[in-house]
Every structure is written in C-alpha cells, then in structure tokens.
Design a protein around this motif. Sequence first.
Motif, PDB file in Angstrom:
ATOM      1  N   SER A 159     -16.372  48.834 -18.552  1.00  0.00           N
ATOM      2  CA  SER A 159     -15.091  48.993 -19.238  1.00  0.00           C
ATOM      3  C   SER A 159     -14.849  47.982 -20.340  1.00  0.00           C
ATOM      4  N   ALA A 160     -15.443  46.806 -20.250  1.00  0.00           N
ATOM      5  CA  ALA A 160     -15.137  45.717 -21.186  1.00  0.00           C
ATOM      6  C   ALA A 160     -16.222  45.593 -22.263  1.00  0.00           C
ATOM      7  N   ASN A 161     -15.817  45.249 -23.472  1.00  0.00           N
ATOM      8  CA  ASN A 161     -16.797  45.066 -24.549  1.00  0.00           C
ATOM      9  C   ASN A 161     -17.489  43.713 -24.421  1.00  0.00           C
ATOM     10  N   ASP A 162     -18.342  43.423 -25.395  1.00  0.00           N
ATOM     11  CA  ASP A 162     -19.175  42.223 -25.259  1.00  0.00           C
ATOM     12  C   ASP A 162     -18.438  40.919 -25.565  1.00  0.00           C
ATOM     13  N   GLU A 163     -17.116  40.982 -25.727  1.00  0.00           N
ATOM     14  CA  GLU A 163     -16.341  39.739 -25.795  1.00  0.00           C
ATOM     15  C   GLU A 163     -16.337  39.020 -24.440  1.00  0.00           C
ATOM     16  N   PRO A 171     -19.607  48.584 -23.630  1.00  0.00           N
ATOM     17  CA  PRO A 171     -18.717  49.424 -24.442  1.00  0.00           C
ATOM     18  C   PRO A 171     -18.238  48.676 -25.667  1.00  0.00           C
ATOM     19  N   THR A 172     -17.795  49.426 -26.680  1.00  0.00           N
ATOM     20  CA  THR A 172     -17.336  48.807 -27.930  1.00  0.00           C
ATOM     21  C   THR A 172     -15.833  48.903 -28.113  1.00  0.00           C
ATOM     22  N   THR A 173     -15.124  49.562 -27.177  1.00  0.00           N
ATOM     23  CA  THR A 173     -13.679  49.723 -27.311  1.00  0.00           C
ATOM     24  C   THR A 173     -12.990  48.363 -27.259  1.00  0.00           C
ATOM     25  N   PRO A 174     -12.075  48.071 -28.194  1.00  0.00           N
ATOM     26  CA  PRO A 174     -11.319  46.811 -28.126  1.00  0.00           C
ATOM     27  C   PRO A 174     -10.555  46.717 -26.810  1.00  0.00           C
ATOM     28  N   LEU A 175     -10.423  45.509 -26.317  1.00  0.00           N
ATOM     29  CA  LEU A 175      -9.827  45.324 -24.990  1.00  0.00           C
ATOM     30  C   LEU A 175      -8.396  45.831 -24.925  1.00  0.00           C
ATOM     31  N   ASP A 176      -7.651  45.729 -26.022  1.00  0.00           N
ATOM     32  CA  ASP A 176      -6.262  46.178 -25.973  1.00  0.00           C
ATOM     33  C   ASP A 176      -6.134  47.695 -26.068  1.00  0.00           C
ATOM     34  N   GLN A 177      -7.283  48.407 -26.196  1.00  0.00           N
ATOM     35  CA  GLN A 177      -7.253  49.866 -26.249  1.00  0.00           C
ATOM     36  C   GLN A 177      -7.922  50.505 -25.036  1.00  0.00           C
TER      37      GLN A 177
END
Length: 694
Positions: A351-355, A291-297
């Motif tokens: 749920s988490a982006n590629d960070e 996913p591409t959603t920022p973690l804080d969102q």
Amino acid sequence: MKLRFAAVVLLPYSLAHGEPRFTQNDFGGVGLLQTPTARMAPAGEFSLNANRTDPYSRYSISIQPLDWLEGSFRYTAISDRKYGAEAFSGDQSYKDKAVDVKARLWQESHWLPEVALGFRDVGGTGLFSSEYFVANKRYYNLDFSLGIAWGYIGNRGDFENPLGYLDERFDTRPVNTGADAGDVNTNSYFRGSPALFGGVSYQTPWSPLSLKLEFDGNDYKHEPLDNSLKQDSPINIGAVFKLTDSVDLTAGWERGNTALFGITFHTNFASRKAPAKRYDPAVEALPAHAPTTPLDQVDWAGVSKRLENNAGYKVERIAQRDSELIVYGEQSRYFYSAKGVGRASRILDNSANDEIDWFTLVNKRYDMPVDEVSVPRETFRAVVNNQQDLTDLHRTTELNRATPHIENTLYTQALEPFTYGFGLGYKQNVGGPDGLLYQLTADVDAEYRFTRNTWTSGVISTNLLNNFDKFTYDAPSNLPRVRTDLRKYVITSDVTMPTFQLNHAKQLDQDLFGMVYGGYLESMFAGVGGELLFRPMGERWAVGADLNFVRQRDFDQGFGLRDYNTVTGHITTYTELPFDLQAAVSVGRYLARDWGATVDLSHEFTNGVKFGGWVTRTTASKEEFGEGSFDKGIYISVPFDELMSVSTMRRANLVWAPLTRDGGARLNRQYSLYTMTNGRDKDAFYKNFEKITE
C-alpha cells in the motif's frame, strides 16, 4: 462477532514417540505397575489415566512441565469402603485425593544409572504416602529399575531404617488415618522400615507391545482404612499395547491373584504440531515494486479493513513520521504477535510508496499502548523472497515500549462499539461423597465500548446438562461460605448472569497501568474494585495490586445480593525463575476474610502451553478450613491456536483442585492487567519470531 470458549476436551492427537516409550504406572506417572521408575516423559507430556485393580479404581492426570520434573493429580475410589453413613453419602465408595511429584537427580550415562527422588500422596490425605529413590539402567530393549521406598511403596519393610542411626525417630512411621487430609505430611518423610522394589520393562520387536515385570515393595498387610489385602506373590506382570499414538491399553496380574486393566490418553503439548490454519485468510503476496500512489491519496479505509481481516488489527489510526508508517490498533486474532506483525507488514508493503522504509505496529489494549514493533521494509521483503536469512530480520526488528511521536495522521477509524460471541462452559467438582459433579452450559458474551478504554461486558449462561441436583452434601465450614455454596449457585436457576460489569483502563505512566471496574464481577460476588500494575518493558518481573469491596450475590445469579460483604485484595509479584519457571506470589486478604499468601509456579512452553500449580496458606486454621487443610491444585492453560484450524487468541484453562473450600478463596476477576500487557514480554515475541513470515 467473536467466538468464545470456556472448556476443551482432550482429543487423541497424533504424537510419534521415539523408542523406548515411557508408560504410566497404576498411580499415574512414568513407571512399571505399582512402582515408579526414574524415567521421565518428554517435557510437555500430558496423560489422562484410568485403571482398575480391585478394590481400587484410580483416575489420574500426569503432567511433565520440565524434562526433569513430573507431577500427578490422582483420584482413587476404594470400592469396598463407604464414604460414610448411608444417610450421609448413600452407597458412594470412599474417595481419596492425592498429588504426587518426582524429580530427576541426574541423567543416565554410559556407566551411571538415571536416578530420581519422588513423593507419592504429598498434600493429599496421605493414605498412600510414600517417599523413594529409584534408579534405572538400560540394556538394549530392557530397562531395569531398582529403588528403595518408605511408606506405602515400601510397606513390606525389608530392613531397619538406616536413617535411624542419625535419629531414632526415623525408626517408626506415624500411622496415617487421613484425619490430617491436605497436610504435606513432612513429619512422616523417610520414617519407618523401608523396602526394596524394582523390575524391568521390555520393548518387544512388535513396536506396539511392551512388557513389564515388577517386584513389589508392598505386602498389602497395612492398606489404608484397615483394608488388608491378600498377596499370593510380590511379582506383578503386565503388558502395554499402543492402540494409537495417543492411546495405551494396559493389562496385568498383580499380587498373584488380581487382574489389572487400564487406559491412558496422552499427548505432548510442547512438541505436537498444531493443525494447519486452513480457515485463515491467505497472506498477501508482496508486489514486485513499491506502489507509486502518494501517501495522502491511498485508500487507507480499505487498508484498515485489510489489516483487520487479514492481520487481525482493529485499526484506530494510521500515521507517518518521516520514513516510518505507524499503525495504531488492537491485535484481536493471532496468538503469535509476530504472525500479525508479518501479515500487517505485507499489507503495508502493498500500500505504501517508496517513501516508507519502516513499518511500525503499535499494539494497544483498551487504548493502553502496550508495545510497538518496528520492521525494516527492505529486510522484510528480502527475507520473504528468500534473499536473506531470517536471522537478519530478527536482528533488525525492534520491539520497544510504545511512546508518543510527532507525526502526521493519515487516517482515523471510528470505533466499532459492539461485539458478541457464543461458546460452551464447563464446571466440575470432585472429591465429595457425591463423586464427580459437572455442568455444561451454553454462553453468550457481549461487550459495548463507550470509548476505547471504557466498556461494559457481560455473559448470559443457559444450563444444558448438569448433575448438581444430586449434590446433597454441603461441606462443613467454620468460615463464611464464600465457595461451598457452589451447589446452590448451580441449581437455583437454569439461566444465569455470571458477569455484568463496567470497566475503565488507562496507562498512567510509561510502565504503569491502572484499571477500575464495578458490577457483577463473578458468579458469586458483585462489587467495585481497582488494579494497578507496574511492568517495565522487556523486564522479567512486574508488580501489581488489586483492592475490591464485594458483596455476595443471590443464588440465582440475577441482580439480587445477599448480606455478606468483605474487602479483599492482594499485592502480587511476577518474576522469572531458574529452570524456565515463572512465579506469581500474592499476599493479601481473601474472600472469607482470612489473610495469607498464594504461590503459583508454572512453566510456559514456546507455543504458549502452560503447566502450573498453586498453594495457598492463610490464617484459617485446619479446623476452620476443613478437609484439605489448605487450598492447592494444578492447571493447564492451552491456546486454542494449538488445537484449531483457525487462528485465535483464546485459551482453554483446565484446573484440578482436590476440594472446594472457603479458605484461601480469591475473587475470580474477569480482567487482569498482567494478561492485558503480555505484549511487553520480549522473550515470547522473539521465541516465535519465525511466525513473521507466515
């Protein structure tokens, strides 16, 4: 809501045995009819046996904890002998309790036979005690056995004891009247004139049917309780018919004049396949791309809900440390921790982006961080998608001591304070003049958490069915009656409160855990106490101690208390032994104010099924203890996960003890720090690592 279970019934689960089949003898344990053989059932085998050969009705349980070790617990009713005077026991027949053990000395090879050493009726009354060596050799579908026995199996006494050349005391065997019930009878071992025994079993071309021919080493002229029986022939014959994969029927003709009928229910808890988990939620599919959603969102409240519903984690909080996503929570559903970790990793990958490169699950028990598992994201994805081998994930997944981190908290979930459940309970008592006594109850349990590590818990139990009202015999005791008042605790009230207590647990250091508790701790005792446990991460040993001040409860199991009180507690060491055995040795003070030690030996299979037994010796003399001389028994602990079509962390604990006595009685505490910290057992995690993809 949670489900609670307290007992399980053995059902005839399918189990395919390869030929030849190893069937049970009359006494329990692999053998022919009256005699044992050197053969062993596969490790994990459990058999429940019942048979009738006049005047004996025998009921036995046989377990195979290791491929070279067999144990049996037997209960024999002698129909032509009374338990005692009619005013004492009515028309009840005499009952005998016994424990048998057999160990393989070496396996069969091309030229050499299989050889075993066995002891019958060790630690029981000794009325049927015997020691033997027996050898087996197979020739196609024929399996021949030949042995030499002292005592009951060799009562015919074919020749003088060769051990008499070493010491003349071996020439005679002490007469056993059962007066020293419960002793291990070492003063009788290998004494007296022995006899030969043996026979052959034949697996017929029709696979369900096998036949047995046996030469008996007993002439039945020296039966227990002066019960000499007529023997027209030393040759016994029998047939075993496999009704289903888990039910055997036996018929035979023994002593040349007496019919035998028997039935055996058996399964193998180590090799049988657990039912498919049809009622578990489906695992989440992995996304094609992160996913591409920022973690804080991210909707972490929704993720937390999915982690609980699908992966079994009751989330406390979710945090980030650099490229690592950390979930703190309590696993509440999956017996195999790797399975929960794998399901949680799927949810986090969705749920988490590629960070994020690592998923870490910190497993807590009542707010005590027990362990943390870190899963490499890319390797996990590759294994699930069949692009890499499971061994790569096994090598890179880390199981470590849970340690504090400097991290950024993304989400904190409020505590759900109240949970409850329903279940069935079962109690039994065997071995007295009243025969088998039982009680079936309907139970409601509940837990309320004031904080994550301070909680109250209790059980309300309603009587459904019992025959303890027929229990007219309270065994004599020269000790405080801490257990032998069992009848009064069962029949005084139909609605009882077995437990109701307040608890507080805390991790005191990185490997040190503590707990304090108080209230109605078990059905017979209330009080206060505490426990400490030192359990280094990944080590195969631990040391614990508990100390309790308790007072006896009223028989109705309400809020009232009786006058008797005592201080009880133990220091316990837990360790791994050779041959995949686990040992727990406890030293301390028991409920009847006797001091002593309990040795518990067990073997746990990969699937969590545990076979074990214990022996307790204390300062209570034989006269004070009464029949049985000392406390002992065997048990089986089976995860319900092995029996049900839905995942659960619950267990069924089945215990068989020859007698209920006051000596060597321990407080039945509801919680154990050792059990609560089982996540520190690295072996258990990695042995079932393949569950991470389920």
